[in-house]
Design a protein around this motif. Structure first.
Motif, PDB file in Angstrom:
ATOM      1  N   GLY A   1       9.907  -7.878  13.611  1.00 52.01           N
ATOM      2  CA  GLY A   1       8.459  -7.892  13.788  1.00 52.01           C
ATOM      3  C   GLY A   1       7.784  -8.683  12.705  1.00 52.01           C
ATOM      4  N   SER A   2       6.550  -9.103  12.994  1.00 50.79           N
ATOM      5  CA  SER A   2       5.872  -9.947  12.030  1.00 50.79           C
ATOM      6  C   SER A   2       4.890  -9.145  11.194  1.00 50.79           C
ATOM      7  CB  SER A   2       5.149 -11.077  12.752  1.00 50.79           C
ATOM      8  OG  SER A   2       4.390 -10.563  13.813  1.00 50.79           O
ATOM      9  N   PHE A   3       4.734  -7.866  11.504  1.00 53.99           N
ATOM     10  CA  PHE A   3       3.786  -7.070  10.737  1.00 53.99           C
ATOM     11  C   PHE A   3       4.494  -6.538   9.499  1.00 53.99           C
ATOM     12  CE2 PHE A   3       0.705  -3.921   9.654  1.00 53.99           C
ATOM     13  CZ  PHE A   3      -0.474  -4.528  10.034  1.00 53.99           C
ATOM     14  N   LEU A   4       3.976  -6.887   8.333  1.00 52.72           N
ATOM     15  CA  LEU A   4       4.674  -6.552   7.094  1.00 52.72           C
ATOM     16  C   LEU A   4       4.562  -5.076   6.738  1.00 52.72           C
ATOM     17  CD1 LEU A   4       3.488  -9.608   5.002  1.00 52.72           C
ATOM     18  CD2 LEU A   4       5.721  -9.257   6.038  1.00 52.72           C
ATOM     19  N   PRO A   5       5.613  -4.523   6.125  1.00 51.05           N
ATOM     20  CA  PRO A   5       5.501  -3.133   5.669  1.00 51.05           C
ATOM     21  C   PRO A   5       4.552  -3.012   4.476  1.00 51.05           C
ATOM     22  CG  PRO A   5       7.703  -4.032   5.206  1.00 51.05           C
ATOM     23  CD  PRO A   5       6.938  -5.097   5.910  1.00 51.05           C
ATOM     24  N   ASN A   6       4.101  -1.800   4.217  1.00 55.17           N
ATOM     25  CA  ASN A   6       3.249  -1.507   3.077  1.00 55.17           C
ATOM     26  C   ASN A   6       3.947  -1.904   1.781  1.00 55.17           C
ATOM     27  OD1 ASN A   6       0.663  -0.396   2.708  1.00 55.17           O
ATOM     28  ND2 ASN A   6       1.236   1.347   3.972  1.00 55.17           N
ATOM     29  N   VAL A   7       3.155  -2.123   0.744  1.00 57.65           N
ATOM     30  CA  VAL A   7       3.769  -2.492  -0.534  1.00 57.65           C
ATOM     31  C   VAL A   7       4.614  -1.324  -1.037  1.00 57.65           C
ATOM     32  CG1 VAL A   7       2.096  -4.239  -1.204  1.00 57.65           C
ATOM     33  CG2 VAL A   7       1.628  -1.880  -1.729  1.00 57.65           C
ATOM     34  N   PRO A   8       5.773  -1.656  -1.638  1.00 59.36           N
ATOM     35  CA  PRO A   8       6.732  -0.616  -2.033  1.00 59.36           C
ATOM     36  C   PRO A   8       6.124   0.456  -2.949  1.00 59.36           C
ATOM     37  CG  PRO A   8       7.704  -2.801  -2.253  1.00 59.36           C
ATOM     38  CD  PRO A   8       6.286  -3.013  -1.888  1.00 59.36           C
ATOM     39  N   PHE A   9       5.261   0.073  -3.899  1.00 62.07           N
ATOM     40  CA  PHE A   9       4.666   1.069  -4.781  1.00 62.07           C
ATOM     41  C   PHE A   9       3.913   2.137  -3.985  1.00 62.07           C
ATOM     42  CE2 PHE A   9       4.465  -1.903  -8.676  1.00 62.07           C
ATOM     43  CZ  PHE A   9       5.583  -1.302  -9.231  1.00 62.07           C
ATOM     44  N   LEU A  10       3.168   1.690  -2.971  1.00 62.76           N
ATOM     45  CA  LEU A  10       2.370   2.654  -2.206  1.00 62.76           C
ATOM     46  C   LEU A  10       3.272   3.570  -1.379  1.00 62.76           C
ATOM     47  CD1 LEU A  10      -0.682   0.451  -1.110  1.00 62.76           C
ATOM     48  CD2 LEU A  10      -0.442   1.923  -3.106  1.00 62.76           C
ATOM     49  N   ARG A  11       4.362   3.011  -0.856  1.00 64.87           N
ATOM     50  CA  ARG A  11       5.319   3.838  -0.120  1.00 64.87           C
ATOM     51  C   ARG A  11       5.958   4.865  -1.061  1.00 64.87           C
ATOM     52  NH1 ARG A  11       7.520   0.882   4.613  1.00 64.87           N
ATOM     53  NH2 ARG A  11       9.522   1.845   4.201  1.00 64.87           N
ATOM     54  N   ARG A  12       6.286   4.408  -2.256  1.00 65.74           N
ATOM     55  CA  ARG A  12       6.922   5.290  -3.234  1.00 65.74           C
ATOM     56  C   ARG A  12       5.987   6.440  -3.625  1.00 65.74           C
ATOM     57  NH1 ARG A  12       9.731   8.464  -4.972  1.00 65.74           N
ATOM     58  NH2 ARG A  12      10.666   8.572  -7.023  1.00 65.74           N
ATOM     59  N   ILE A  13       4.701   6.119  -3.786  1.00 64.59           N
ATOM     60  CA  ILE A  13       3.714   7.139  -4.152  1.00 64.59           C
ATOM     61  C   ILE A  13       3.579   8.155  -3.021  1.00 64.59           C
ATOM     62  CG2 ILE A  13       1.227   7.510  -4.529  1.00 64.59           C
ATOM     63  CD1 ILE A  13       1.294   4.724  -6.012  1.00 64.59           C
ATOM     64  N   ARG A  14       3.499   7.658  -1.798  1.00 61.36           N
ATOM     65  CA  ARG A  14       3.366   8.551  -0.654  1.00 61.36           C
ATOM     66  C   ARG A  14       4.573   9.493  -0.553  1.00 61.36           C
ATOM     67  NH1 ARG A  14       3.633   5.903   4.883  1.00 61.36           N
ATOM     68  NH2 ARG A  14       2.115   4.396   4.129  1.00 61.36           N
ATOM     69  N   GLU A  15       5.738   8.897  -0.755  1.00 59.83           N
ATOM     70  CA  GLU A  15       6.979   9.676  -0.716  1.00 59.83           C
ATOM     71  C   GLU A  15       6.972  10.767  -1.786  1.00 59.83           C
ATOM     72  OE1 GLU A  15      11.322   7.737  -0.405  1.00 59.83           O
ATOM     73  OE2 GLU A  15      10.609   7.927  -2.465  1.00 59.83           O
ATOM     74  N   ALA A  16       6.593  10.396  -3.012  1.00 59.31           N
ATOM     75  CA  ALA A  16       6.583  11.362  -4.115  1.00 59.31           C
ATOM     76  C   ALA A  16       5.596  12.495  -3.807  1.00 59.31           C
ATOM     77  CB  ALA A  16       6.203  10.665  -5.415  1.00 59.31           C
ATOM     78  N   LEU A  17       4.437  12.135  -3.242  1.00 51.41           N
ATOM     79  CA  LEU A  17       3.434  13.164  -2.930  1.00 51.41           C
ATOM     80  C   LEU A  17       3.923  14.114  -1.848  1.00 51.41           C
ATOM     81  CD1 LEU A  17       0.147  11.055  -3.034  1.00 51.41           C
ATOM     82  CD2 LEU A  17       0.693  12.998  -4.495  1.00 51.41           C
TER      83      LEU A  17
END
Lengths: 478, 478
Positions: free
Chosen positions: A97-113
């Protein structure tokens, strides 16, 4: 979350093996994917590690999983035996797909939360529960029966909400407009998505503030836009930079957040506002003005948006309830020329067939109710209090290690770290100590910054959160 | 809608001129755009045509509008006097972008419906108010106080709703799944949008049914996909066609709506279902199964979706509340491997930051309430009754002029017209007589079809609506 049943006749390890097999057969763990470690799984399921080892052995004997020393346990590529092509390669689809994933830092923060509910949250750009008028909204929902027809809504948005916004925009934002120039969206994010997807073409050049929220949005890259930076100093962007970008790159649109900018908290000066409008108008360039914070001015002063002094109609104005009422309502709006509103409403129809009428009704009721004005007053007071708590904590915990300007509105504090540290390591160390924040590089090109959002954390957590951050920072510079 | 104030001191024509000038300055009528004709405007505002002529003369004298005989009255390109570049060329922005506008027929239908509230609607694919459980939903909303925290919701969707769906999917659809494999969306439209945008890349080939709903979605072209047709006959698609398309074009995904297909109402036979699954599995091809109608089976029979017999995990399953409860709730769901769900949830965060929690709470409450089962029973009975009314009217009004198969579920009737007529002319003639329907060419490549949706129109309007359609048809073939 699933747990084995200790009352059952079936041994725990068999229950776990069955459960994992089911997850694998539903594709939750696709072929080739890594399973959680024995230790982690034992912890999650509340069983001994030896029980998990038995369950894994069971699955291995069936050819469903494979373990290699040092590289963990994986779902077998050939779980269906002879014919490995049965299941689509979901991993490839997920990564395509051409839609890019979220920036890794934001994914990491969401995961930690999501993994640690006790995590102190200086990262999420939203209000804490006590800052949102939940009781008032519940009261309004009790008072008004929502028995109206629940069909597909008007593509531009629920008419009474647009009517309420015409009055709101006039009274609170100094913007004169009409219902037909308003598009209701699910928030600023959707407004920006529609603009970047539908009004611009791949290859178009646009100007965004550096640092800014827009910087963190892969949606700009997903739309194939070329991004050029407008550096933000203490007084906001420098309007002359626009002329330069126009000459060099033929930029087609400007994105700005002039009032209590995210993340810097700066307020564009009057002089620069006039100059910005003059240059945009001279070049015939549209400005997208994102204005989520200006009603949070701690003194309650009126902060006129660019749109209120837009003599030539250069501005697409974006507003939302997220930072002043409740982000969970998912209600935002856009004020733009009718041709633009119509085009975006049409595109939105194709993307999601419009918004549910229920939160739109709630928003309209709240906006015209006697609760709106007190909500703003209370919010300003509480935000100022939280800002002061944050400053107090920074002074106590990090003397000489951090620099900042004191914001007069908004929900963010933009801090320069005096020692040089690695963004990613700092975040990981913070997560270990129980605190998340956003590393500055998410928002821009300069390194060594951190954004602390003080609206989301509880008052009593602000001090301990900064203490934890200070520990993390000291860990890295010792 | 604005009307001049007859009590005011200000002459009517001046009021109208001021009103139009305001609309023009807000960009609602951009430079160069065509104004409504004098006659039409007089009608809308309830004034004499001469009053509008005076208002136009006023605006012309100020250089704001220009009239040329034969080509109507336009907003001046140079309304701001000497510097024509002040306002961005909004028209160019509205026409730019890579996201395609809706198909003209659908825009025309929407326009006709909004202009004439008495229009009989055989076009909208949604339930009429009396088919939706509005009172029951209002009761549930009264019973449950929605005072919970209104922050940004879980990216995959509100957890209690996903839990309720796990039970619902098991009981009503024969699908075993887990919360972590469910993504809540705002409906099938958003599910399809996420799949086409995020799992496929421009240039990818996909197979869609012909005729089908997908055919009418410019979102497929907007995503740059190459579309290949799977012809639908009386028994649904022919599975062997998939093998051919795979060999020729390397299709990467199949889109299907096997139960009471939109628009044909066909039900894929058991034999073809098995074959379809076998071929998809052999080729490792994912199938997107859109399943909005199967609970409307008029006999209340269980219609198993493909997903319930999907041994190798080839299916992404799409469901929604729109055709069984209320489209205005905007609640749909997708069941897919976890890697896919996670990817799409992440992308959706960037597009709109997720759904409001309020309609999700309402949907969860309704799904586990005692109202759900009676709603389904009542809906089936009423849909069958409406279908029968439609058939009766077709037999009475159009004997020998129309052919159809009788659907056993769903909300659409797909009719072949015996005489050859032009789609566009038929629709325009229908609108004149007060009825809208969807010309078949919106859904596929064969001409000479019409889709009548019988769920939206009131019972008492079905007969008169078909009479009006018959008049329109006769007008064209006389």
């Amino acid at each position: 979350m699933w747990k084995p049943d200790r009352q059952s006749q079936k041994p725990l390890y068999e229950q776990i093996a069955d459960h994992l097999e089911q997850k694998i057969s539903y594709g939750e763990f696709p072929p080739g994917s890594l399973l959680p470690s024995e230790r982690k799984l034992a912890e999650q399921l509340g069983v001994n590690r030896s029980t998990v080892i038995l369950a894994f052995a069971e699955l291995r004997s069936m050819g469903i999983i494979e373990s290699r020393s040092g590289s963990g346990t994986r779902v077998s590529q050939y779980k269906w035996g002879a014919t490995p092509r049965h299941t689509p390669n979901w991993k490839r689809y997920a990564e395509g797909g051409s839609f890019l994933p979220n920036v890794p830092f934001l994914r990491r923060i969401r995961e930690a939360l999501s993994q640690t509910p006790s995590m102190i949250d200086f990262a999420s750009g939203e209000l804490s529960g006590d800052l949102s008028p939940m009781n008032e909204i519940a009261m309004l929902m009790d008072e008004h029966h929502y028995t109206s027809y629940l069909g597909y809504a008007n593509p531009q948005g629920y008419i009474p909400l647009r009517q309420a916004l015409v009055a709101y925009l006039d009274q609170y934002r100094g913007i004169q407009t009409t219902e037909s120039s308003i598009l209701i969206t699910s928030g600023s994010q959707q407004s920006l998505f529609l603009i970047t997807q539908c009004l611009l073409s791949p290859g178009d050049a646009v100007a965004i503030e550096d640092p800014s929220y827009c910087y963190s949005l892969p949606m700009f890259q997903s739309a194939g836009l070329r991004l050029f930076r407008l550096p933000v100093d203490r007084d906001g962007v420098r309007p002359e930079d626009i002329r330069t970008l126009y000459k060099k790159h033929r930029i087609k649109m400007i994105f700005t957040n002039p009032n209590y900018q995210n993340p810097t908290g700066t307020f564009l000066t009057d002089e620069r506002r006039n100059k910005l409008l003059e240059i945009a108008s001279e070049l015939g360039l549209p400005i997208v003005e994102d204005d989520p914070y200006s009603l949070t001015d701690y003194e309650g002063e009126f902060c006129p948006p660019l749109k209120s002094v837009d003599p030539h109609g250069n501005i697409i104005y974006i507003g939302s309830f997220s930072k002043i009422v409740a982000s969970g309502l998912r209600i935002g709006w856009m004020v733009a020329p009718h041709a633009i509103v119509e085009r975006l409403a049409d595109a939105r129809q194709q993307m999601d067939f419009g918004l549910s009428v229920i939160p739109q009704q709630v928003a309209a009721q709240f906006l015209i109710s006697s609760h709106f004005e007190p909500q703003l007053n209370r919010l300003r007071m509480q935000l100022r209090y939280k800002r002061d708590l944050l400053i107090e904590a920074l002074q106590k915990e990090l003397p000489g290690l951090i620099q900042y300007n004191i914001p007069q509105g908004g929900i963010h504090m933009w801090c320069k770290l005096v020692p040089e540290v690695n963004d990613a390591k700092l975040l990981e160390e913070g997560i270990k100590k129980g605190v998340v924040f956003v590393p500055g590089s998410v928002y821009g090109s300069d390194s060594g910054y951190v954004r602390f959002t003080f609206a989301r954390a509880k008052e009593e957590d602000i001090g301990p959160g900064i203490a934890a951050f200070a520990e993390a920072l000291r860990e890295l510079i010792k």
